[in-house]
Design an enzyme around this catalytic site. Structure first.
Site, PDB file in Angstrom:
ATOM      1  N   ASP A   1       5.185   1.143 -19.428  1.00 49.16           N
ATOM      2  CA  ASP A   1       3.865   1.100 -18.792  1.00 49.16           C
ATOM      3  C   ASP A   1       3.214   2.477 -18.761  1.00 49.16           C
ATOM      4  O   ASP A   1       2.546   2.834 -17.796  1.00 49.16           O
ATOM      5  CB  ASP A   1       3.996   0.517 -17.379  1.00 49.16           C
ATOM      6  CG  ASP A   1       2.655   0.021 -16.838  1.00 49.16           C
ATOM      7  OD1 ASP A   1       1.718  -0.166 -17.653  1.00 49.16           O
ATOM      8  OD2 ASP A   1       2.534  -0.155 -15.611  1.00 49.16           O
TER       9      ASP A   1
ATOM     10  N   LYS B   1       5.579   3.946   0.247  1.00 48.72           N
ATOM     11  CA  LYS B   1       5.122   2.671  -0.300  1.00 48.72           C
ATOM     12  C   LYS B   1       5.566   1.570   0.642  1.00 48.72           C
ATOM     13  O   LYS B   1       6.760   1.402   0.900  1.00 48.72           O
ATOM     14  CB  LYS B   1       5.726   2.474  -1.696  1.00 48.72           C
ATOM     15  CG  LYS B   1       5.190   1.273  -2.403  1.00 48.72           C
ATOM     16  CD  LYS B   1       5.647   1.244  -3.843  1.00 48.72           C
ATOM     17  CE  LYS B   1       4.841   2.199  -4.692  1.00 48.72           C
ATOM     18  NZ  LYS B   1       5.019   1.955  -6.140  1.00 48.72           N
TER      19      LYS B   1
ATOM     20  N   SER C   1       0.838  -1.197   0.000  1.00 53.67           N
ATOM     21  CA  SER C   1       0.000   0.000   0.000  1.00 53.67           C
ATOM     22  C   SER C   1       0.874   1.249   0.000  1.00 53.67           C
ATOM     23  O   SER C   1       2.018   1.216   0.428  1.00 53.67           O
ATOM     24  CB  SER C   1      -0.889   0.027   1.246  1.00 53.67           C
ATOM     25  OG  SER C   1      -1.759  -1.095   1.239  1.00 53.67           O
TER      26      SER C   1
HETATM   27  N1  LIG Z   1       3.926   9.530  -4.973  1.00 55.98           N
HETATM   28  C1  LIG Z   1       2.613   9.388  -4.862  1.00 55.98           C
HETATM   29  N2  LIG Z   1       1.840  10.428  -4.531  1.00 55.98           N
HETATM   30  C2  LIG Z   1       0.503  10.285  -4.428  1.00 55.98           C
HETATM   31  N3  LIG Z   1      -0.144   9.137  -4.649  1.00 55.98           N
HETATM   32  C3  LIG Z   1       0.578   8.066  -4.984  1.00 55.98           C
HETATM   33  C4  LIG Z   1       1.990   8.125  -5.114  1.00 55.98           C
HETATM   34  N4  LIG Z   1       2.443   6.904  -5.482  1.00 55.98           N
HETATM   35  C5  LIG Z   1       1.365   6.135  -5.574  1.00 55.98           C
HETATM   36  N5  LIG Z   1       0.255   6.817  -5.271  1.00 55.98           N
HETATM   37  C6  LIG Z   1      -1.122   6.311  -5.259  1.00 55.98           C
HETATM   38  O1  LIG Z   1      -1.120   5.047  -4.680  1.00 55.98           O
HETATM   39  C7  LIG Z   1      -1.708   4.091  -5.543  1.00 55.98           C
HETATM   40  C8  LIG Z   1      -0.921   2.808  -5.439  1.00 55.98           C
HETATM   41  O2  LIG Z   1       0.347   3.003  -6.012  1.00 55.98           O
HETATM   42  P1  LIG Z   1       1.273   1.809  -6.451  1.00 55.98           P
HETATM   43  O3  LIG Z   1       2.486   2.370  -7.071  1.00 55.98           O
HETATM   44  O4  LIG Z   1       1.422   0.866  -5.350  1.00 55.98           O
HETATM   45  O5  LIG Z   1       0.442   1.050  -7.472  1.00 55.98           O
HETATM   46  P2  LIG Z   1      -0.114   1.452  -8.884  1.00 55.98           P
HETATM   47  O6  LIG Z   1       0.464   2.754  -9.329  1.00 55.98           O
HETATM   48  O7  LIG Z   1      -1.582   1.314  -8.838  1.00 55.98           O
HETATM   49  O8  LIG Z   1       0.476   0.479  -9.831  1.00 55.98           O
HETATM   50  P3  LIG Z   1       0.918  -0.892 -10.084  1.00 55.98           P
HETATM   51  O9  LIG Z   1      -0.141  -1.813  -9.563  1.00 55.98           O
HETATM   52  O10 LIG Z   1       0.961  -0.828 -11.527  1.00 55.98           O
HETATM   53  O11 LIG Z   1       2.237  -1.054  -9.430  1.00 55.98           O
HETATM   54  C9  LIG Z   1      -1.641   4.702  -6.924  1.00 55.98           C
HETATM   55  O12 LIG Z   1      -2.734   4.332  -7.671  1.00 55.98           O
HETATM   56  C10 LIG Z   1      -1.648   6.187  -6.663  1.00 55.98           C
HETATM   57  O13 LIG Z   1      -2.958   6.667  -6.732  1.00 55.98           O
END
Ligand SMILES: Nc1ncnc2c1ncn2[C@@H]1O[C@H](COP(=O)(O)OP(=O)(O)OP(=O)(O)O)[C@@H](O)[C@H]1O
Length: 565
Positions: free
Chosen positions: A323, A227, A211
Site C-alpha cells: 500500500d 490509534k 481515529s
Molecule cells: N503516527 C502518526 N503520526 C501523525 N499522524 C498520524 C500517525 N498515524 C496516523 N496519523 C494520521 O491519522 C490519519 C489516520 O490514520 P489511519 O492510520 O487511521 O488511517 P489512514 O492512514 O488514513 O489509512 P487507512 O485508511 O489506509 O488505514 C492519517 O491520515 C494520518 O494523517
C-alpha cells in the site's frame, strides 16, 4: 486519489468478464467516486466483505451508508476519548483497524509462526481471530498455516508486553519515550498503561472505524499518536483480521523508518495502539505545498531512498507492504520518514540467500552483482557520504572506489531475502498504484512493492501518477495496457526516468528488483550519491516545525484526575 480497494482473498476480474455473482460487488464499480470534498485521496477501503454477496444494489446508497457509518464511528470514538465537540469529522480521510482480542506475539512467536510456511505459502489474513471473532466469512478466509491467536493467548498486560518488546528492539531501545512509559508505570504502581494515563490533545485523522489522536502521556511531555478503534465496529465490518495483521506486524518492527508500537491497551469498547507521533504530516500533503506540487529531485531521492530501506527491511521479514503511496509516508520530527499503515500487508516466508560472501579481497571487475544493463561501474556500490555530488569524472570515480575498497576492512556480504515467489490472489491497494499482475489476477509477490515504488517516485517527481484515467476503471486499463510516458515538464534527470522505467515494467519477472530485491534498486545510478549506511545522518529536505499543540501544551498534572471511563 482513488480509494483503497481491499478484497482480501478474492480474484480480481477487472479486465476479464466478471463472474455474475461477483459483478454486483466489484469494488471498482463502487469506488469510482473516491475523493473527498477537499479533493484529497480517500483512504477508504471497499472490500467484498463489506458488501453482501447477494446485494443487488452495489452503488451509491451503500457507499453513502458506509461513509455515514465511518462518520458515526469517528464521532462515537471522539466522545469516548473526551473529544466529542467541534473537531469536524473529515469523513473518509483515513481508515482504522485493529483486532479486539489477539495474542501478544513476541518476536519469537512471530518467527515461529512464519516457520510454519513453505516459501510459496502466504499468510494472507494470517491468523484466525480469537474469541472475539464469530464471523464465519472471516474465518473462512483464514489460512490455517499461520499461527492462530486464541483467547487463551491474550495478555491482560498488553502494554507491558509492548514495553518489554523494547528489549528486543535494539534500534529503538534508547528512545526516551520508553523511559517516559517506565516513569508513569512506576509512579502509578501499575504494570499496564490505560486510557487515563493519556491526555488526548487533538484528532490527527479518522478512518473507517476509528481515529488517531495526538496524545500526551500525562506528566511526561512525551507525545504519541494513539490509534483508537471501536471493537464492535471492527467486528461488524469484518476488519478484525486486517487489524490483527497490522498490530502483529507493528509489534515485530524495529527500524528507523518504520513505526514503533509503544503500547497496546483496551477498554470495554475500544482498542488502542500507542505509536510514535509524526508532526510533519504525510508526503501527499507536503507535495501539495511544493511549488508546482512536485518535489525537487534531491528531495524525492531522499524520501524514496528511506522508503526503499523500509521496504527492504519488510521484505526481509517476509512482509509485502502493498500500500505504498505518499499518504502512507509520514514525516517525523527530525524530517526523516516513517512508513505507516500495515493492514493491507501480506506476510509470507522468505528464504534468505547469501549471494556474495564477505571477502576482504575484492576484485572490482568481478562485482557482477550490479544488474543494471550496461553498468560496469562498481563505484555505484560504494559511496562516501550520505548525499554527495552526483556527477564526477571516471578517473575520480575510480580513485574514490579504490580508496573506499582500502578503507573497507571487510565488505558487507550481500544477502537476498526477497519474497518474490509468494503468490497472493488478493485484490488490494490503491487504484493508481495497483500493479498490473494484481489487476489481472495473476497472483502477486513482492514485485508489487517495486511497481508501487516506481509509481511513488514518479508521483513525487511529476506531481501526478502515470496511469491515472478519468475513472478508476480507466486507470486500471491504463495500468495494464498503456505504455509509460513522461511529461516534458518538469524536467527530470535521465537516471530518475531510467529507474522509473525499470520499475514500471508490466511483466513482474522483467521488473527491476524482481531477482535481487532492493539491492538492485540501490545500485541504480539515481542513487549514486546515497550512502545507504549513513542515510539516517543525512540532512532531510525539510524539518517540520514543532506542533503548536505541543509547544503550547499546558502543564499536564491538572489532567491527572480526569477519568475517561
Ligand atoms: N503516527 C502518526 N503520526 C501523525 N499522524 C498520524 C500517525 N498515524 C496516523 N496519523 C494520521 O491519522 C490519519 C489516520 O490514520 P489511519 O492510520 O487511521 O488511517 P489512514 O492512514 O488514513 O489509512 P487507512 O485508511 O489506509 O488505514 C492519517 O491520515 C494520518 O494523517
Amino acid at each position: 486519489m482513488d480509494s483503497v480497494i481491499d478484497d482480501v482473498g478474492s480474484l480480481p476480474t477487472m479486465l476479464a468478464k466478471p463472474k455474475p455473482e461477483r459483478s454486483s460487488s466489484l469494488p471498482l464499480l463502487k469506488t469510482d467516486k473516491s475523493t473527498d470534498s477537499s479533493g484529497s485521496r480517500l483512504s477508504f477501503k471497499t472490500t467484498y466483505d463489506d458488501i453482501p454477496k447477494d446485494s443487488s444494489e452495489p452503488g451509491k446508497e451503500k457507499e453513502r451508508a458506509k461513509l455515514k457509518s465511518v462518520s458515526e464511528n469517528a464521532k462515537s470514538i471522539d466522545e469516548q476519548v473526551g473529544l466529542g465537540l467541534g473537531l469536524g469529522l473529515g469523513v473518509g480521510s483515513s481508515r482504522i483497524r485493529l483486532s479486539p482480542q489477539f495474542s501478544l506475539y513476541s518476536n519469537t512467536h512471530f518467527t515461529e509462526a512464519k516457520e510454519s510456511f513453505t516459501s510459496t505459502e502466504v499468510s494472507e489474513l494470517a491468523s484466525t481471530v480469537g474469541k472475539g471473532c464469530e464471523d464465519g466469512k472471516v474465518s473462512d478466509k483464514t489460512s490455517s498455516l499461520y499461527r492462530v491467536s486464541t483467547g487463551s493467548e491474550l495478555s491482560d498486560d498488553s502494554s507491558s508486553g509492548s514495553y518489554n518488546s523494547a528489549i528486543y528492539k535494539p534500534h529503538k531501545q534508547n528512545d526516551v519515550r520508553w523511559e517516559a512509559i517506565r516513569v508513569v508505570r512506576t509512579r502509578n504502581e501499575t504494570s499496564v498503561l490505560e486510557m487515563k494515563h493519556f491526555r488526548q490533545i487533538k484528532r490527527l485523522g479518522c478512518g473507517d472505524i476509528g481515529s488517531v489522536y495526538l496524545s500526551e502521556l500525562i506528566g511526561t511531555r512525551s507525545y504519541f499518536a494513539m490509534k483508537v478503534m471501536d471493537k464492535v465496529a471492527l467486528a461488524s465490518r469484518n476488519k478484525l483480521l486486517r487489524a490483527q495483521t497490522e498490530r502483529e506486524i507493528l509489534q515485530s518492527l524495529d527500524h528507523p523508518f518504520l513505526p514503533t508500537l509503544y503500547a497496546h491497551f483496551e477498554t470495554e469498547k475500544l482498542s488502542c495502539l500507542v505509536m510514535e507521533y509524526c508532526p510533519g504530516g504525510d508526503l501527499h500533503a507536503i507535495r501539495q505545498k511544493q511549488p508546482g506540487k512536485f518535489f525537487p529531485e534531491h528531495a524525492a531521492r531522499f524520501y524514496v531512498a528511506e522508503v526503499l530501506l523500509a521496504l527492504e527491511y519488510l521484505h526481509m521479514l517476509g512482509i509485502i507492504y502493498r500500500d505504498l503511496k505518499p499518504e502512507n509516508v509520514l514525516v517525523r520530527e527530525d524530517g526523516h520518514i516513517m512508513l505507516s499503515d500495515f493492514d493491507l500487508s501480506l506476510r509470507c516466508v522468505v528464504n534468505p540467500r547469501l549471494v556474495r560472501f564477505a571477502n576482504p579481497v575484492v576484485e572490482p571487475k568481478s562485482s557482477s552483482s550490479c544488474v543494471l544493463p550496461g553498468c560496469i561501474e562498481p563505484s555505484c556500490m560504494f559511496q562516501p557520504s550520505c548525499f554527495g555530488p552526483q556527477f564526477m569524472s571516471k578517473q575520480k570515480k575510480e580513485k574514490r572506489y579504490k580508496t573506499e575498497i582500502y578503507n573497507q576492512v571487510i565488505p558487507l556480504p550481500e544477502l537476498i531475502a526477497e519474497p518474490t515467489n509468494a503468490r497472493s490472489m488478493s485484490f488490494v491497494g490503491t487504484h493508481e498504484y495497483l500493479a498490473p499482475e494484481i489487476i489481472k489476477g495473476e497472483g502477486h509477490g513482492s514485485a508489487v512493492d517495486w511497481w508501487t515504488f516506481g509509481i511513488f517516485l514518479y508521483e513525487l517527481l511529476y506531481g501526478k501518477t502515470p496511469f491515472k484515467g478519468p475513472s478508476n476503471k480507466a486507470t486500471l486499463f491504463n495500468v495494464v495496457g498503456h505504455p509509460l510516458k513522461f511529461p516534458e515538464t518538469p524536467s527530470v534527470s535521465f537516471a530518475a526516468r531510467d529507474l522509473i522505467r525499470g520499475l514500471l515494467v508490466k511483466e513482474p519477472q522483467q521488473r527491476l528488483a524482481y531477482r535481487r530485491g532492493a539491492t538492485e534498486i540501490k545500485q541504480h545510478p539515481f542513487f549514486q550519491s546515497v550512502n545507504w549506511a549513513l542515510i539516517r545522518c543525512a540532512t532531510p529536505p525539510d524539518v517540520p516545525l514543532a506542533s503548536p499543540e505541543i509547544v503550547d501544551a499546558k502543564p499536564t498534572d491538572e489532567y491527572l484526575e480526569i477519568d475517561f471511563y
